[in-house]
Design an enzyme around this catalytic site. Structure first.
Site, PDB file in Angstrom:
ATOM      1  N   CYS A 113       0.820  -1.048   0.157  1.00 25.17           N
ATOM      2  CA  CYS A 113      -0.062   0.071   0.036  1.00 25.17           C
ATOM      3  C   CYS A 113       0.749   1.342   0.033  1.00 25.17           C
ATOM      4  CB  CYS A 113      -1.004  -0.012   1.218  1.00 25.17           C
ATOM      5  SG  CYS A 113      -2.354   1.021   0.954  1.00 25.17           S
ATOM      6  N   HIS A 221      -3.556  -5.095   0.448  1.00 27.03           N
ATOM      7  CA  HIS A 221      -3.144  -5.420   1.793  1.00 27.03           C
ATOM      8  C   HIS A 221      -3.037  -7.237   1.946  1.00 27.03           C
ATOM      9  CE1 HIS A 221      -2.678  -1.740   3.912  1.00 27.03           C
ATOM     10  NE2 HIS A 221      -3.679  -1.183   3.029  1.00 27.03           N
ATOM     11  N   GLU A 223      -1.564  -8.944   4.214  1.00 28.66           N
ATOM     12  CA  GLU A 223      -1.008  -9.131   5.532  1.00 28.66           C
ATOM     13  C   GLU A 223      -2.130  -9.488   6.288  1.00 28.66           C
ATOM     14  OE1 GLU A 223      -1.620  -4.457   5.962  1.00 28.66           O
ATOM     15  OE2 GLU A 223      -1.177  -6.107   4.393  1.00 28.66           O
TER      16      GLU A 223
END
Length: 259
Positions: A113, A221, A223
């Site tokens: 990001c 994202h 993660e």
């Protein structure tokens, strides 16, 4: 055997609007520890406390995290406007030269990001301050309401260049991702290869051409629930393999070198 160390770029925040901290999402540490198989350590991203040289010698790889503040437009030759949002100039001062040094050394990093945007700016590129204001573009911002599960839900496809780095990594030309960003690449920096796009043409996946190390960066994202996600897991596993190779003596894992 000690795990290789990944430096997680911290963001500056104020707790209760008065207590300054450096912080990062727990999900970043989870992805590095549980999927990449490395030791996650937070970096206080401020040149008052650390230097790029110290970071390069201390860590084996770096996770360039997302964050609310944006890269300051002065870093890519544009004037600040209200649309550019909040900034973290101390982080800019660490991450932009860190990216360039890692590219030169072959030291691995993974950009997410804001980190994706930092990589582009570090290499001489520019950013749109607000993607949703561009003709024909969708709103890529995080939904303002709902649970975390709803905010990080898969919302659009990303299509990769056929036979490119990301296509080979994921074994698919198209995947589903979340989307939680306001800014995006306007002009790619030198050597920045845009290897994947959202349906509205927004760049979503990049790497650095002819870089000796791992330089993959994504606008979404990964993660979020990385261990369970079929797109996030191979990305963090590949990053972990690159970090271990660096820690073992600087060797490369191969799939990006052939790009």
């Amino acid at each position: 055997m000690a795990r290789p160390k990944v430096g997680i770029i911290g963001n500056s925040y104020l707790i209760n609007d008065q207590y300054p901290v450096h912080a990062g999402g727990t999900m970043n540490s989870e992805a590095i520890a549980e999927v990449a198989g490395c030791m996650p350590l937070m970096i206080p991203s401020d040149p008052r406390f650390v230097t790029v040289g110290e970071l390069l010698e201390t860590f084996d790889g770096f996770l360039l995290t997302g964050g609310r503040p944006n890269v300051h437009p002065n870093e890519y030759g544009e004037a600040e406007t209200e649309a550019h949002g909040a900034f973290d100039r101390a982080r800019d001062a660490i991450t932009l030269p860190l990216v360039r040094a890692c590219v030169e050394r072959g030291q691995p990093f993974l950009g997410i990001c804001r980190g994706f945007q930092e990589v582009n700016v570090a290499m001489g590129g520019t950013l749109h301050p607000e993607i949703r204001d561009l003709p024909g573009r969708m709103n890529h911002r995080m939904p303002p309401d709902g649970t975390l599960e709803e905010k990080f839900a898969l919302r659009h496809t990303v299509k990769f260049n056929s036979g490119g780095v990301f296509h080979r990594l994921f074994g698919a030309e198209e995947v589903m991702t979340n989307t939680l960003h306001g800014q995006g690449i306007k002009r790619p920096g030198g050597r920045v290869v845009i290897d994947g796009h959202a349906p509205d043409g927004t760049p979503e996946a990049v790497y650095i051409k002819d870089a000796p190390g791992f330089t993959l960066s994504v606008q979404w994202h990964p993660e979020w629930e990385a261990a369970a996600d079929p797109v996030s897991r191979p990305l963090f596993e590949a990053f972990g393999a690159a970090v271990r190779a660096w820690a073992a003596g600087g060797g490369q894992t191969g799939f990006q070198k052939s790009a």
